[in-house]
Design a protein around this motif. Structure first.
Motif, PDB file in Angstrom:
ATOM      1  N   ALA A  79       1.001  -1.427  -0.162  1.00  0.00           N
ATOM      2  CA  ALA A  79      -0.391  -0.552  -0.039  1.00  0.00           C
ATOM      3  C   ALA A  79       0.972   1.082   0.187  1.00  0.00           C
ATOM      4  CB  ALA A  79      -0.563   0.075   1.674  1.00  0.00           C
ATOM      5  N   LEU A  80       2.086   0.939   0.657  1.00  0.00           N
ATOM      6  CA  LEU A  80       2.860   2.776   0.767  1.00  0.00           C
ATOM      7  C   LEU A  80       2.809   2.604  -0.137  1.00  0.00           C
ATOM      8  CD1 LEU A  80       4.536   2.448   4.298  1.00  0.00           C
ATOM      9  CD2 LEU A  80       2.456   3.644   3.640  1.00  0.00           C
ATOM     10  N   GLN A  81       3.599   1.567  -1.064  1.00  0.00           N
ATOM     11  CA  GLN A  81       4.419   1.473  -2.171  1.00  0.00           C
ATOM     12  C   GLN A  81       3.519   2.678  -3.364  1.00  0.00           C
ATOM     13  OE1 GLN A  81       6.076  -2.145  -2.713  1.00  0.00           O
ATOM     14  NE2 GLN A  81       7.501  -2.055  -2.052  1.00  0.00           N
ATOM     15  N   ALA A  82       2.369   2.145  -3.694  1.00  0.00           N
ATOM     16  CA  ALA A  82       1.510   2.593  -4.666  1.00  0.00           C
ATOM     17  C   ALA A  82       1.401   3.747  -3.592  1.00  0.00           C
ATOM     18  CB  ALA A  82       0.131   1.774  -4.231  1.00  0.00           C
ATOM     19  N   ARG A  83       0.607   4.424  -2.756  1.00  0.00           N
ATOM     20  CA  ARG A  83       0.062   5.610  -1.672  1.00  0.00           C
ATOM     21  C   ARG A  83       0.995   5.949  -0.625  1.00  0.00           C
ATOM     22  NH1 ARG A  83      -5.171   7.173  -3.045  1.00  0.00           N
ATOM     23  NH2 ARG A  83      -4.701   9.178  -1.980  1.00  0.00           N
ATOM     24  N   PRO A  84       1.907   6.367  -0.787  1.00  0.00           N
ATOM     25  CA  PRO A  84       3.201   6.525   0.097  1.00  0.00           C
ATOM     26  C   PRO A  84       2.567   8.349   0.838  1.00  0.00           C
ATOM     27  CG  PRO A  84       4.287   8.018  -2.086  1.00  0.00           C
ATOM     28  CD  PRO A  84       2.724   7.181  -1.820  1.00  0.00           C
ATOM     29  N   ASP A  85       1.249   8.571   0.649  1.00  0.00           N
ATOM     30  CA  ASP A  85       0.932   9.438   1.843  1.00  0.00           C
ATOM     31  C   ASP A  85      -0.266   9.427   2.348  1.00  0.00           C
ATOM     32  OD1 ASP A  85      -1.222   9.220  -1.337  1.00  0.00           O
ATOM     33  OD2 ASP A  85      -2.580   9.849   0.384  1.00  0.00           O
ATOM     34  N   ILE A  86      -0.720   8.095   2.165  1.00  0.00           N
ATOM     35  CA  ILE A  86      -0.847   7.664   3.514  1.00  0.00           C
ATOM     36  C   ILE A  86      -0.777   7.637   4.732  1.00  0.00           C
ATOM     37  CG2 ILE A  86      -1.655   5.189   4.548  1.00  0.00           C
ATOM     38  CD1 ILE A  86      -2.086   3.832   2.310  1.00  0.00           C
ATOM     39  N   ASN A  87      -1.282   7.926   5.782  1.00  0.00           N
ATOM     40  CA  ASN A  87      -0.901   8.465   7.468  1.00  0.00           C
ATOM     41  C   ASN A  87      -0.597   7.627   8.072  1.00  0.00           C
ATOM     42  OD1 ASN A  87      -2.937  11.346   6.189  1.00  0.00           O
ATOM     43  ND2 ASN A  87      -0.972  11.541   6.650  1.00  0.00           N
ATOM     44  N   LEU A  88      -1.349   6.766   8.178  1.00  0.00           N
ATOM     45  CA  LEU A  88      -1.447   5.664   9.423  1.00  0.00           C
ATOM     46  C   LEU A  88      -1.455   4.192   8.401  1.00  0.00           C
ATOM     47  CD1 LEU A  88      -0.465   4.090  12.079  1.00  0.00           C
ATOM     48  CD2 LEU A  88      -2.657   5.205  12.993  1.00  0.00           C
ATOM     49  N   ILE A  89      -0.667   3.380   9.039  1.00  0.00           N
ATOM     50  CA  ILE A  89      -1.333   2.103   8.535  1.00  0.00           C
ATOM     51  C   ILE A  89      -0.939   1.057   9.443  1.00  0.00           C
ATOM     52  CG2 ILE A  89      -1.392  -0.573   6.980  1.00  0.00           C
ATOM     53  CD1 ILE A  89      -0.090   1.537   4.696  1.00  0.00           C
ATOM     54  N   LEU A  90      -2.677   0.184   9.766  1.00  0.00           N
ATOM     55  CA  LEU A  90      -2.534  -0.383  11.253  1.00  0.00           C
ATOM     56  C   LEU A  90      -2.744  -2.457  10.633  1.00  0.00           C
ATOM     57  CD1 LEU A  90      -5.377   1.253  12.822  1.00  0.00           C
ATOM     58  CD2 LEU A  90      -2.977   1.181  13.649  1.00  0.00           C
ATOM     59  N   SER A  91      -2.413  -2.577  11.222  1.00  0.00           N
ATOM     60  CA  SER A  91      -1.711  -4.651  11.086  1.00  0.00           C
ATOM     61  C   SER A  91      -1.843  -5.137  11.923  1.00  0.00           C
ATOM     62  CB  SER A  91      -0.440  -4.378   9.785  1.00  0.00           C
ATOM     63  OG  SER A  91      -0.724  -3.971   8.959  1.00  0.00           O
ATOM     64  N   GLY A  92      -1.789  -6.271  11.626  1.00  0.00           N
ATOM     65  CA  GLY A  92      -1.764  -7.667  12.522  1.00  0.00           C
ATOM     66  C   GLY A  92      -0.868  -8.543  12.328  1.00  0.00           C
ATOM     67  N   HIS A  93      -1.439 -10.409  12.591  1.00  0.00           N
ATOM     68  CA  HIS A  93      -0.709 -10.807  11.300  1.00  0.00           C
ATOM     69  C   HIS A  93       0.349 -11.579  12.207  1.00  0.00           C
ATOM     70  CE1 HIS A  93      -0.798 -13.811   8.258  1.00  0.00           C
ATOM     71  NE2 HIS A  93       0.596 -13.621   7.801  1.00  0.00           N
TER      72      HIS A  93
END
Length: 447
Positions: free
Chosen positions: A371-385
């Motif tokens: 996602a950051l490679q495609a849209r570096p303007d994202i402010n915060l990504i929340l993940s788990g896994h």
């Protein structure tokens, strides 16, 4: 057939695992659309259980050789104690192998004792295989170094040496297993993390987000734990609650009463959910979406909502004081060719302007990286896994296989990724080298 009989047991186990894997690929390619959905779910999960057990046979043979076969020629081999020892090892391995099948037959509102015992043995099995391999490697390294130095390697009496290895393996496994079980039995830690956010509206400064992930309702996690998680979240009084995948390990109809406490979550601006890989393993995502919506949990199926200080709505507010909360399907949906599902970042971020704060829910850290490679303007990504590895030595594998492992990462000046170590655990009721967590994220405005 004659060639097959000549193969070693280890080679036969590896061949069985390869055969099951090929059958999974074939059935996914040619049977998924022709079989009735319920039959397909059962077949797919049976194949997963058989594949895991085929791989486990390699470890079981190693445990048996190290703890039983190597002692069979000792004077004690005919004793009653040795026969009891063999029976104990057989029971231990049988329980460990049965764990994956409980996913098919023993899932209810609360865990069955057999499931807890089976998965506990699976955790102990992983620890024992790791310890035996480490011990063997250390012995080989010591002998090699001594040989190169021209020293004679002293040895214990052969019988004592053969008995020492399994005794030490059992002792270390038992101690670490108890520590892991006690750690996992504790309530998850509540961790408060402050995240500086660019473009955050002044009216939303100190917005509080409660983050849950990897609850894994199923054979070893039931309603009681879910009630505890909900009470802990409500105590935090969050503005928004998000669940970033792997909520379940069985069909919605089976776990309906176990997940019901989610309906008691109190989040001022809503509760949101995205799929993890395990939702797709259930082959029941549509029913899970419907059940969660009935509990006032909004699935973000490659969708977003615009959240203002007072409300959340799909179309956004009338002014500029809003943030975009988006969610993508798990990337496993693409691998499994799950109809109508798959990570679609462009669709998920539709209408999310770079001039506004954007928060993305994506189950896997690998999805966060993409996602950051495609849209570096994202402010915060929340993940788990990752579960932060859950138990040693899986921690090492989880660290090496994921671009983000656990905790907060600053990827750029205005971009952060937070990976939850999980709110519960998957199957094995142990935590060794990790701790379950409910995360309280405080968004702080950066002018």
């Amino acid at each position: 057939m004659a060639i097959f009989r000549q193969l070693s047991l280890g080679a036969k186990a590896a061949l069985a695992a390869g055969t099951v894997f090929v059958s999974m690929v074939i059935s996914r390619s040619y049977l998924a659309e022709s079989l009735e959905l319920r039959a397909w779910r059962w077949l797919f999960r049976l194949q997963l259980a058989l594949f895991a057990n085929s791989l486990m046979l390699l470890g079981s043979l190693y445990i048996w050789r190290s703890t039983v076969s190597n002692l069979s020629h000792s004077p004690a081999a005919e004793s009653a104690c040795f026969q009891l020892w063999k029976m104990a090892i057989v029971a231990f391995l049988a329980l460990a192998h049965s764990s994956f099948f409980t996913m098919l037959f023993l899932v209810a509102e609360e865990p069955y004792l057999f499931s807890l015992a089976a998965y506990s043995c699976l955790g102990a099995y992983i620890i024992m295989v790791c310890f035996l391999c480490t011990l063997s490697g250390m012995e080989q390294a010591y002998q090699l170094l001594a040989l190169r130095a021209g020293r004679v390697v002293g040895s214990l009496d052969k019988t004592r040496k053969l008995a020492l290895r399994p005794a030490l393996a059992v002792l270390v496994t038992a101690v670490l297993s108890v520590i892991g079980l006690l750690n996992a039995a504790q309530p998850p830690a509540v961790k408060t993390v402050e995240v500086p956010i660019h473009w955050l509206p002044a009216s939303m400064d100190n917005l509080k987000i409660a983050l849950l992930s990897d609850i894994h309702l199923g054979p070893t996690v039931g309603r009681t734990k879910m009630e505890m998680f909900v009470k802990m979240v409500n105590t935090l009084e969050p503005d928004v609650t998000v669940i970033v995948g792997d909520l379940c390990d069985a069909e919605a109809s089976v776990l309906r009463t176990a997940v019901a406490p989610l309906g008691q979550l109190r989040s001022r601006l809503g509760t949101y959910f995205v799929t993890g890989n395990h939702e797709y393993y259930t082959s029941d995502v549509s029913n899970w979406f419907a059940l969660l919506e009935s509990l006032n949990v909004k699935p973000l199926h490659n969708q977003n909502v615009k959240i203002s200080a007072t409300r959340a709505q799909p179309g956004g507010g009338e002014d500029d004081d809003w943030i975009c909360l988006a969610g993508v399907d798990d990337i496993e949906a693409d691998i499994l060719h799950y109809s109508g599902h798959g990570m679609d970042l462009e669709k998920a971020l539709g209408g999310c302007s770079p001039d506004h704060t954007t928060i993305l829910l994506a189950h896997q850290p690998l999805a966060a990286k993409r996602a950051l490679q495609a849209r570096p303007d994202i402010n915060l990504i929340l993940s788990g896994h990752t579960h932060a590895g859950q138990i040693f030595p899986l921690n090492v594998a989880a660290y090496l296989l994921n671009p983000f492992f656990a905790g907060l990462y600053q990827v750029a000046q205005a971009t952060f990724v937070y990976v939850s170590p999980g709110t519960a655990y998957y199957g094995i009721p142990m935590r060794l080298g990790s701790r379950a967590e409910i995360t309280e994220l405080i968004l702080q405005r950066v002018p």
